[in-house]
Design an enzyme around this catalytic site. Structure first.
Site, PDB file in Angstrom:
ATOM      1  N   GLY A 166       0.747  -1.280  -0.001  1.00 43.93           N
ATOM      2  CA  GLY A 166       0.042   0.536  -0.299  1.00 43.93           C
ATOM      3  C   GLY A 166       1.606   1.379   0.135  1.00 43.93           C
ATOM      4  N   THR A 221      11.768   4.352   4.307  1.00 42.60           N
ATOM      5  CA  THR A 221      10.736   5.094   5.655  1.00 42.60           C
ATOM      6  C   THR A 221       9.893   3.745   5.829  1.00 42.60           C
ATOM      7  OG1 THR A 221       9.216   4.704   3.948  1.00 42.60           O
ATOM      8  CG2 THR A 221      10.385   6.807   4.640  1.00 42.60           C
ATOM      9  N   ARG A 267      12.088   0.159   7.692  1.00 43.67           N
ATOM     10  CA  ARG A 267      12.146   0.178   8.857  1.00 43.67           C
ATOM     11  C   ARG A 267      13.808   0.098   8.666  1.00 43.67           C
ATOM     12  NH1 ARG A 267       8.261   0.716  10.945  1.00 43.67           N
ATOM     13  NH2 ARG A 267       6.884  -0.555  12.339  1.00 43.67           N
ATOM     14  N   GLU A 311      17.138   2.918  16.451  1.00 44.02           N
ATOM     15  CA  GLU A 311      16.721   4.077  17.340  1.00 44.02           C
ATOM     16  C   GLU A 311      16.464   3.671  17.881  1.00 44.02           C
ATOM     17  OE1 GLU A 311      12.769   3.730  15.100  1.00 44.02           O
ATOM     18  OE2 GLU A 311      13.238   3.464  12.946  1.00 44.02           O
ATOM     19  N   HIS A 327      11.682   8.709  13.011  1.00 48.67           N
ATOM     20  CA  HIS A 327      10.383   7.605  12.571  1.00 48.67           C
ATOM     21  C   HIS A 327       9.171   8.423  13.215  1.00 48.67           C
ATOM     22  CE1 HIS A 327       9.614   3.347  13.106  1.00 48.67           C
ATOM     23  NE2 HIS A 327       8.302   4.320  12.431  1.00 48.67           N
ATOM     24  N   LEU A 328       9.046   9.360  12.258  1.00 42.72           N
ATOM     25  CA  LEU A 328       7.715  10.424  11.684  1.00 42.72           C
ATOM     26  C   LEU A 328       7.181  10.261  10.712  1.00 42.72           C
ATOM     27  CD1 LEU A 328       8.711  13.410  14.491  1.00 42.72           C
ATOM     28  CD2 LEU A 328       7.647  11.460  15.014  1.00 42.72           C
TER      29      LEU A 328
END
Length: 337
Positions: free
Chosen positions: A164, A251, A253, A282, A300-301
């Site tokens: 998606g 974007t 992992r 992270e 990570h936003l």
């Protein structure tokens, strides 16, 4: 009639209406703020005879409470049947252990697609145009002559993982005049959800191997889940196969990319730049990525918008409500039958 108990790991940030509706039907217990205190809380609940039938894993709760792993799950008394996690990725839950325990795991796919795709395009343009370097100079009164940027138009964007989010990125990139190629385990259907032929999917090309994609792509964008197969999918060998002067976007992992290998590829100049929303360790970021002006960074936003968080939280709570009321699930990850 006794109400079922739900343990919320973390808080509901925005879907307050849905939270209130759930609280009217079930007993919601909120977790302690740290991992150590959470373990104590579970033990206290045991002594009081409280059994949690479901867990709600809130947005970014892993930073304070850690992963829902075997160590944590073994502390719960029998009776835990569902772990409902906010987020499309579910690597913050050990689904293999949960499956062995006969516990369902759900995630929130689909609702993050648009926001994450927007973040991917934001990183793409920021990287190509050196946006951070230019803004940093302007805000700090620097007179350094800015480096000239690149146009995305007529570049080839290689999408690794056409789910998606990958489709949403492709649709946006086509509007920028980019040529789209993608690699997946298999070619995707060209039909929309309503069964009609998708016009924009007809405009993208499937490549059967990742190496073929790397050879022709000016920009490579990663959109695969984290698994044992995809950990360090991109390392020194893969970077060497990318076009000289190409760009990397991630974007998905962080551990999909070997960060040290990426740093070396960037510093050698073989990779011209990178746009990263996720990192291998992270919340820590490799110090040489922080110093590299050819890298655009976000902490990570990618899905961090009010609208998307509402949708994620509502879907996670919807899974809980449906399970407790009917035994069914909207978005199961595993199969315990």
């Amino acid at each position: 009639m006794t109400k079922d108990n739900i343990l919320f790991l973390g808080t509901v940030r925005h879907a307050k209406t849905q939270e209130a509706a759930l609280a009217a039907k079930y007993n919601i217990h909120y977790s302690a703020p740290t991992r150590a205190e959470l373990l104590e809380q579970i033990q206290s609940a045991k002594h009081e005879g409280i059994t949690f039938k479901t867990l709600y894993r809130g947005f970014a709760s892993h930073y304070a409470l850690g992963r829902i792993d075997e160590q944590l799950l073994k502390e719960f008394p029998p009776g835990l049947e569902l772990i409902s996690s906010v987020g499309a990725g579910y690597d913050f839950v050990d689904a293999a252990v949960a499956t062995r325990n006969k516990q369902w795991v759900t995630n929130t796919p689909g609702v993050v697609d648009n926001a994450t795709a927007d973040a991917t395009i934001l990183l793409l343009l920021s990287t190509l145009r050196h946006q951070y370097e230019i803004e940093h100079a302007l805000r700090n009164g620097l007179t350094t002559k800015p480096r000239i940027g690149r146009d995305p138009t007529d570049m080839t964007l290689g999408i690794v993982g056409m789910g998606g989010i990958g489709k949403a990125v492709a649709k946006r990139a086509l509007a920028l005049g980019m040529k789209i190629v993608y690699h997946n385990r298999r070619p995707i259907s060209l039909l929309d959800d309503d069964g009609t032929e998708s016009q924009f999917l007809k405009m993208i090309e499937y490549l059967p191997t990742l190496d073929e994609l790397l050879e022709v792509s000016d920009v490579v964008s990663i959109h695969v889940p984290l698994s044992s197969e995809t950990r360090h999918l991109f390392g020194a060998e893969r970077f060497a196969k990318m076009k000289a002067g190409s760009y990397l976007l991630n974007t998905a992992r962080g551990p999909v990319v070997d960060e040290e290998a990426l740093v070396q590829a960037l510093e050698s100049g073989h990779i011209a730049g990178a746009g990263l929303d996720v990192f291998e360790h992270e919340p820590k970021v490799h110090p040489r990525l922080l110093k590299n002006m050819n890298v655009s960074l976000m902490p990570h936003l990618g899905a961090f918008t009010v609208e998307t968080i509402i949708k994620m939280e509502a879907l996670a709570m919807g899974n809980i409500d449906m399970f407790l009321s009917s035994g069914s699930l909207l978005t199961p990850v595993n199969d315990i039958n």
